[in-house]
Scaffold this active site. Structure first.
Site, PDB file in Angstrom:
ATOM      1  N   HIS A   1     -67.683  22.101  10.555  1.00 17.73           N
ATOM      2  CA  HIS A   1     -69.028  21.882  10.427  1.00 17.73           C
ATOM      3  C   HIS A   1     -69.784  21.962   9.103  1.00 17.73           C
ATOM      4  CE1 HIS A   1     -69.500  26.457  10.120  1.00 17.73           C
ATOM      5  NE2 HIS A   1     -70.976  26.261   9.464  1.00 17.73           N
TER       6      HIS A   1
ATOM      7  N   HIS B   1     -72.192  25.608  16.726  1.00 20.61           N
ATOM      8  CA  HIS B   1     -72.823  24.324  15.974  1.00 20.61           C
ATOM      9  C   HIS B   1     -71.362  23.963  15.699  1.00 20.61           C
ATOM     10  CE1 HIS B   1     -70.939  27.381  12.988  1.00 20.61           C
ATOM     11  NE2 HIS B   1     -72.565  26.824  12.217  1.00 20.61           N
TER      12      HIS B   1
ATOM     13  N   HIS C   1     -73.400  23.809   2.343  1.00 20.33           N
ATOM     14  CA  HIS C   1     -71.781  24.116   2.476  1.00 20.33           C
ATOM     15  C   HIS C   1     -71.335  23.556   3.730  1.00 20.33           C
ATOM     16  CE1 HIS C   1     -73.173  26.328   5.574  1.00 20.33           C
ATOM     17  NE2 HIS C   1     -72.344  26.452   6.623  1.00 20.33           N
TER      18      HIS C   1
ATOM     19  N   HIS D   1     -72.789  35.818  10.808  1.00 19.09           N
ATOM     20  CA  HIS D   1     -74.311  35.387  11.356  1.00 19.09           C
ATOM     21  C   HIS D   1     -74.449  35.972  12.323  1.00 19.09           C
ATOM     22  CE1 HIS D   1     -73.629  32.742   8.096  1.00 19.09           C
ATOM     23  NE2 HIS D   1     -72.708  32.063   8.584  1.00 19.09           N
TER      24      HIS D   1
ATOM     25  N   TYR E   1     -69.354  32.878   2.509  1.00 17.41           N
ATOM     26  CA  TYR E   1     -69.565  31.927   1.428  1.00 17.41           C
ATOM     27  C   TYR E   1     -69.016  32.040   0.052  1.00 17.41           C
ATOM     28  CZ  TYR E   1     -72.764  30.116   5.073  1.00 17.41           C
ATOM     29  OH  TYR E   1     -72.774  30.154   6.430  1.00 17.41           O
TER      30      TYR E   1
ATOM     31  N   GLU F   1     -67.424  27.470   2.988  1.00 17.11           N
ATOM     32  CA  GLU F   1     -67.512  28.712   4.026  1.00 17.11           C
ATOM     33  C   GLU F   1     -66.227  28.659   4.962  1.00 17.11           C
ATOM     34  OE1 GLU F   1     -70.164  28.264   7.194  1.00 17.11           O
ATOM     35  OE2 GLU F   1     -69.952  30.443   7.831  1.00 17.11           O
TER      36      GLU F   1
END
Lengths: 310, 310, 310, 310
Positions: D155, D202, D217, D249, D258, D268
């Site tokens: 993503h 996501h 990112h 997260h 990261y 990431e």
């Protein structure tokens, strides 16, 4: 703890039927570092996180099995002391000069009651663990950790007669401690003993067996239990003969997978297991509980695991 | 992706021989949440991370097996659309009113070519995943995750005749996609098909079998591959009948362990596997590669795995 | 190895500001077993895999910190021997009768050069590790492993003056070995020493600090590196004050997370790290490499980590 | 699910300041496969488990950042349909012929309300995932998985103005769904939205930011959460600039780390997170809960994480 005496298994010497296939297996599948080849055709390997020059030696022969196992002791004085204690115990000891074995100081050699040849030594050339001792890193350079990626040779399990006497000999002469045992139900008759000379749950183990001097497996340590799964993937990918696993041992609690080298010598890679202290009570398993003792996840014995030795 | 149509297996309904033993198994060993019991003696369970009221239903009966499997669809309009497509395909469809099934909206029911009863529904009461939707947490309160700790019911593998026709029916009428298949060597004859309606490697699978309507296993998802090891420890500890594993599937690449509930219905908990996209080519396995296809780590077939169904 | 002498840290005694909050923290968040409370208000805890009665003692006080740390030795004879060696070294030793400390045999107590009170003892009542010693299991009953689920108290890191002298005292009088050290660049001046009395990379460590007798952290061991992640989830869920992590240490290679108990005493849970042998060379880190030495993943120092002690 | 429409991010095109350093970073540290270099100096990479020819493109430029992001759609018909829907929505669409982009079919290009250039395409040359589609394996040959070993580009998170409008545009024109959002406390004002077009939590996300077209990112997927730790070891070993992590997260529940490429573009690698279904309620986080929402383990915001974009 006063860390003196026998430190660990420092060297296992195996016979293989096809040297080139075996090199591929130990170097590329298990992921050992090939360190040397000698004039007699022996090939020497170490694990990436070991400091000494080598921990596995293989040579081509007509039959498989174990030539000898060599344990490292903490000092030359300790070696002298063990020599005396072993002789005093009534076991014949042979002296081997420094340099007879590659990169190695003097050794003593003797045969244990199960018929296996054992050596002790205090010195081997140190080559380092692929990271500096001054401002080290936590992982070596890319490509050093390969295959199953074991960090070290961990222990050996051998088959032969006189298991209780072996336990007695190792505890009385070499300060090993009984970590776990399998007994005939309702008796103290030991069918198998697991001895430790460290905080690990075992450094050597025996199973009672009529034929002397047989090898059940040599075992390499992996950092995380999930690495056993990765080892299984490599076994599957390369169509390596898988004996059993992944599974967990009841004895030692280790996560494990067993497989055979191309000649039929059994290997194990494992991880986990408890941190053992000498004030832990020895753990006892009844023969009737052999299933969960050996393979906890299904509690079923595997015929080949119990009978195939080299 | 336009996420419409069949979302996932939302409910499996099993017959068990002893309800109380089965409750202990599903609630305390696998670690499902017991959600309700009804007047007909059914017990309803959900996994901790599922939002809907339940995903597993068990009832006591004289023989084991699957009553039905129910897949959730994205909307009532989608349900109507599927009803039409299935009828147009020539399959008889029964309508079941909302409320007939606990906490459930209306359903349609039909028998698929392998002889299994299947339902579709769009609505079930949402009870939440043990964490709020507003400022949620990443783990629920201590004690909610228990036993093997699966997050959700993931898929079902069923045995019956007409496997290729099942694949055709599901792809043509319900937009499933062929993820993997096992064929007779050198032919296109499907012995087994793995279909997906999501990014997972499978949401349902069949193995060709003469007897219709049989269950091979229901499967629950674990968050990490290492959790399969923990499941194995629980299986060993509670002397649950372990069918096979931990091991890895060649098909789907999942890390897996199979075991039986106290009545003999097979369960799986698994983790991993690839993220599937519809533009992935379907993966094909030859029957001669069934060993690594099913159990990659040893490539050996397990007779009970292939033949024991309920 | 001759496993004699100091075995491990067997007991840490902490002062906390609010006893009830601290009980919740150590029992429910870290997941220790509450074993006893005494008349003076002390609460005793053990980890699930420890055999002895307790390893952590807390009491309410006006200020936080460490009352004492107690290391277990292999036998009463070893205790007598250490007493003599310590006295001969010129350190005053106090004798404490059996029974003065709960469930404990006699102890000797002395103050080490960094100003910390240390005790040695050979006997503590064994209560078992939640599994039988005869036909044991690999996991205890559901619910025994809770919270972060540490298996044992592992080590302590303390701040105070005279760090090199502490290292000398522990190696000369108690047979500890130098595993790792931090020195001023280009010198042998030790700013920090990590000593081991086992196969672990450390059993005690110091950082040079002007104020004597300060506690940096007590540390508990987790079985797998991934468990550090789970500990982080519990820290986040319960809004426990997180100092740093998950990350990895350069020193010891352990996977770690640091956090504070409700009174501000620092705790660590960690996993991994190498298996240490006495023939490993001590590892040396330059002060200029303190970043990767302490927190390898980002190489950055955290001000609170270096300065907050209790 | 009817799997049609936008499938995934298929390509991110980054500007870097030093091409050779960047190649080392993406190829050797992250572990991507270098697939091609073109006449304009672009270098093309793919992850080992991706089937299409490449997913990352880098080129040397005077400033860092994102040239464009390209999402793959399920078919040419879907591409045509999206083109119409986007034009009807009032957004200008540019057509790019097949072959203009390496190994790619025709594309459509448009600028989204946050100022980023986006492309859609249905065709890219398939090169395979390093394993055959007929009798595949579960792992590729030794040496294919290198560095951090991500399986795929997962993503992108971008910064720019008009975040709520971006969410509206993607859901209305491209059938994305709102998975999670951050709002000003007590309002519906979205500061950040996380949209999915798959079962992942996501596929794209935005944070409101005054300057248009900025990159926060690009993210690559790892198979197991423990692999995030290994990525951290590689970051530490190679002194890669670590932004934050390993941590977890709150949003998506993913385990993450990261870091920056040599030019300062943020990368990431992550694993885990829940399996999302369209009937999950969107999860809402208040701005005041931004700490645990972003970094659950310590709940603290990292200034650079919120402000440094390229």
């Amino acid at each position: 703890m006063a860390i003196t005496g026998v430190l660990r298994i420092g060297e296992a010497a195996l016979r293989v039927l096809d040297l080139e296939e075996s090199i591929v297996h130990y170097r590329d599948r298990i992921g050992l570092q090939e360190m040397a080849r000698d004039d007699e055709g022996r090939v020497y390997f170490k694990c990436w996180d070991e400091w000494d020059h080598h921990s596995l030696v293989i040579r081509e022969a007509d039959e498989t099995g174990l030539d000898y196992m060599a344990y490292k002791v903490s000092s030359d004085a300790a070696l002298t002391n063990f020599e005396k204690r072993i002789r005093d115990y009534g076991v014949e000891v042979e002296n081997i000069d420094a340099g007879v074995y590659l990169k190695s100081g003097r050794r003593i050699q003797f045969t244990i009651p199960s018929g296996h040849v054992m050596q002790l030594y205090a010195e081997k050339v140190k080559v380092g663990n692929n990271m500096p001792a001054h401002n080290p890193e936590v992982i070596p350079d890319e490509g050093i950790i390969r295959g199953m990626g074991p960090t070290r040779l961990d222990h050996i399990l051998i088959y032969g007669p006189n298991v209780p006497e072996c336990g007695k000999f190792f505890t009385e002469c070499m300060d090993f401690e009984l970590a776990e045992e399998i007994v005939k139900d309702g008796t103290d008759d030991q069918l198998s003993v697991f001895l430790a000379c460290s905080n690990k749950p075992h450094d050597i183990a025996w199973v009672e067996h009529p034929e002397p001097g047989k090898l059940h497996h040599i075992s390499f340590f992996l950092n995380n239990e999930i690495d056993v799964y990765h080892a299984g993937d490599i076994i599957g990918k390369n169509r390596i003969s898988n004996d059993i696993g992944p599974t967990r041992h009841g004895i030692t609690r280790g996560a494990t997978i067993y497989f055979f080298d191309p000649s039929g010598n059994r290997n194990e890679v494992f991880s986990g297991g408890y941190i053992r202290y000498p004030d832990n009570p020895p753990l006892r398993w009844d023969e009737s509980q052999l299933g969960p003792a050996i393979f906890y996840h299904d509690g079923k014995l595997n015929e080949s695991f119990l009978t195939v030795v080299t």
